[in-house]
Design an enzyme around this catalytic site. Structure first.
Site, mmCIF file in Angstrom:
data_model
loop_
_atom_site.group_PDB
_atom_site.id
_atom_site.type_symbol
_atom_site.label_atom_id
_atom_site.label_comp_id
_atom_site.label_asym_id
_atom_site.label_seq_id
_atom_site.Cartn_x
_atom_site.Cartn_y
_atom_site.Cartn_z
ATOM 1 N N HIS A 144 1.021 -1.102 -0.088
ATOM 2 C CA HIS A 144 0.030 0.043 -0.119
ATOM 3 C C HIS A 144 0.893 1.283 0.093
ATOM 4 O O HIS A 144 0.544 2.208 -0.704
ATOM 5 C CB HIS A 144 -0.900 0.017 1.267
ATOM 6 C CG HIS A 144 -2.195 -1.045 1.322
ATOM 7 N ND1 HIS A 144 -1.768 -1.961 2.347
ATOM 8 C CD2 HIS A 144 -2.978 -1.271 0.744
ATOM 9 C CE1 HIS A 144 -3.013 -2.786 2.389
ATOM 10 N NE2 HIS A 144 -3.347 -2.695 1.341
ATOM 11 N N GLN A 147 -17.803 -6.070 -1.498
ATOM 12 C CA GLN A 147 -16.667 -7.004 -2.171
ATOM 13 C C GLN A 147 -16.419 -8.413 -1.358
ATOM 14 O O GLN A 147 -15.804 -8.876 -1.902
ATOM 15 C CB GLN A 147 -15.536 -6.005 -2.703
ATOM 16 C CG GLN A 147 -14.586 -5.663 -1.461
ATOM 17 C CD GLN A 147 -13.706 -4.767 -2.259
ATOM 18 O OE1 GLN A 147 -14.005 -3.543 -2.381
ATOM 19 N NE2 GLN A 147 -12.400 -5.326 -2.575
ATOM 20 N N GLN A 149 -0.512 -3.813 -9.170
ATOM 21 C CA GLN A 149 -0.698 -4.645 -10.098
ATOM 22 C C GLN A 149 -0.970 -6.224 -9.512
ATOM 23 O O GLN A 149 -1.515 -6.814 -10.409
ATOM 24 C CB GLN A 149 0.549 -4.667 -10.784
ATOM 25 C CG GLN A 149 0.766 -5.656 -12.277
ATOM 26 C CD GLN A 149 1.945 -6.083 -12.914
ATOM 27 O OE1 GLN A 149 2.973 -5.031 -12.866
ATOM 28 N NE2 GLN A 149 2.179 -7.368 -12.670
ATOM 29 N N SER A 161 0.493 -9.093 1.231
ATOM 30 C CA SER A 161 -0.784 -8.890 1.220
ATOM 31 C C SER A 161 -1.287 -8.636 2.535
ATOM 32 O O SER A 161 -0.696 -9.447 3.551
ATOM 33 C CB SER A 161 -1.592 -10.253 0.492
ATOM 34 O OG SER A 161 -3.022 -10.190 0.910
ATOM 35 N N SER A 162 -2.479 -8.151 3.050
ATOM 36 C CA SER A 162 -3.156 -7.966 4.210
ATOM 37 C C SER A 162 -3.360 -9.434 4.809
ATOM 38 O O SER A 162 -3.430 -9.641 6.056
ATOM 39 C CB SER A 162 -4.363 -7.310 4.292
ATOM 40 O OG SER A 162 -4.108 -6.107 3.658
#
Ligand code: AMP
Length: 341
Positions: A40, A64, A169, A206-207
């Site tokens: 991020h 989502q 990306q 990634s979280s």
């Protein structure tokens, strides 16, 4: 509106609109769901190279997150997220580049004023659908996921009125979706895509990685290894879809075989969800890479809950319901004439 913080935290649409009018010049927006990491922050750094005024949104959009398991992935980490952005702002100030001006962290009521967010495929409410993009690849078994993404992006863009928006990306399909949203709804916004930031062993940050636990963490590199193997095969001249995708599958299958041979308390079970070869702009499936345009391979692999749980597996390992879906992508660059094997 704002809490006690050197960075204003704006909770409602009226406040962000008001704040927006105080920034005289192009504004960048970096949309996130929180649990911030270096991936991020790299988008914020990129935005800071290109504009003075940056807004970061932190909103774990319920429409989502299609399963309760996914929704549970996003505990509020606003305080630590703010601390990371404050520290980054210090660095950016030293460089004399743009800085984060405010955080937009709206409530569900603000984002979905007329009806609660509904992530079922035919949910009631106002949603944006972009076909066929929302139903292919990552959308094939999560038909409402990208409807939620497109919807929340339009809402965020309408609230913050950015000139530029930044996306990673890693979530390649999301970048194509947002570009299409901007094009089809005539939004006057530049969509900028930042490269994927990886851990030293190649795993895309990634979280969700915190939910892997130590045992599954080592196996999680498999998706990157699979995509890299296919990229190498492409560089060596292969353009055929079946060949490229079976290269990806072979790497995962080898890992599955290796894991099956381990005793249960050491084993990680994993499944391929999909690997797809597509045009990098339209995301249409392609049988052969057009070497003048290049292509993208997108994939997802699911790491299943550990069977026999050990203390050292860490929090992810102990979460017996916690499958972790890893997604990643690799670009197959267009070939220049002289480079063709
Ligand atoms: P998320 O909070 O997961 O919705 O991600 C917010 C934005 O950060 C999206 O545009 C993601 O594609 C991007 N992002 C997530 N992980 C990475 C990464 N490892 N490298 C670069 N961008 C990322």
């Amino acid at each position: 509106m704002a809490q006690q913080s050197p960075l204003p935290i704006l909770r409602d649409v009226r406040s962000i609109r008001q704040f927006r009018t105080s920034m005289h010049g192009p504004v960048s927006l970096v949309p996130t769901m929180g649990l911030l990491h270096q991936g991020h922050l790299s988008l914020v750094r990129l935005a800071a190279e290109q504009t003075q005024f940056i807004l970061v949104s932190i909103y774990a959009n319920p429409s989502q997150l299609t399963t309760p398991e996914e929704a549970g992935f996003y505990p509020s980490t606003l305080k630590s997220d703010v601390d990371l952005l404050l520290a980054l702002n210090e660095q950016l100030r030293h460089k004399g580049s743009g800085t984060v001006q405010a955080i937009f962290a709206p409530t569900d009521q603000e984002m979905y004023p007329c009806s609660p967010p509904d992530s079922s495929p035919h949910g009631v409410g106002s949603f944006v659908n972009i076909l066929p993009l929302t139903r292919i690849l990552e959308g094939a078994d999560r038909p409402s996921h990208f409807v939620g993404v497109a919807t929340v992006c339009l809402k965020l863009f309408n609230a913050a009125k950015p000139d530029k928006v930044y996306f990673g990306q890693k979530d390649f399909q999301q970048t194509v979706l947002v570009k299409r949203l901007v094009q089809d709804f005539l939004l006057n916004i530049d969509v900028v895509v930042g490269e994927t930031i990886r851990e030293d062993d190649g795993l895309a940050m990634s979280s969700r990685n915190v939910f892997l636990g130590t045992r599954r963490r080592t196996v999680a590199t498999v998706i990157h290894r699979a995509l890299q193997a296919a990229q190498e095969v492409y560089i060596n001249g292969q353009v055929d879809r079946d060949e490229l995708l079976s290269t990806c599958k072979r790497v995962v299958e080898e890992e599955q075989t290796k894991q099956r041979q381990l005793p249960k308390p050491q084993r990680t079970n994993l499944e391929i969800i999909y690997f797809g070869l597509a045009d990098p702009v339209s995301l249409e499936a392609t049988d052969k890479v057009n070497v003048d345009r290049g292509a993208v391979i997108c994939g997802a692999v699911q790491l299943l809950p550990n069977e026999d749980i050990l203390d050292e597996d860490g929090p992810g390992g102990q979460d017996s319901n916690g499958s972790v879906r890893l997604i990643d992508s690799v670009l197959l660059e267009p070939r220049k004439t002289g480079q063709r094997p």
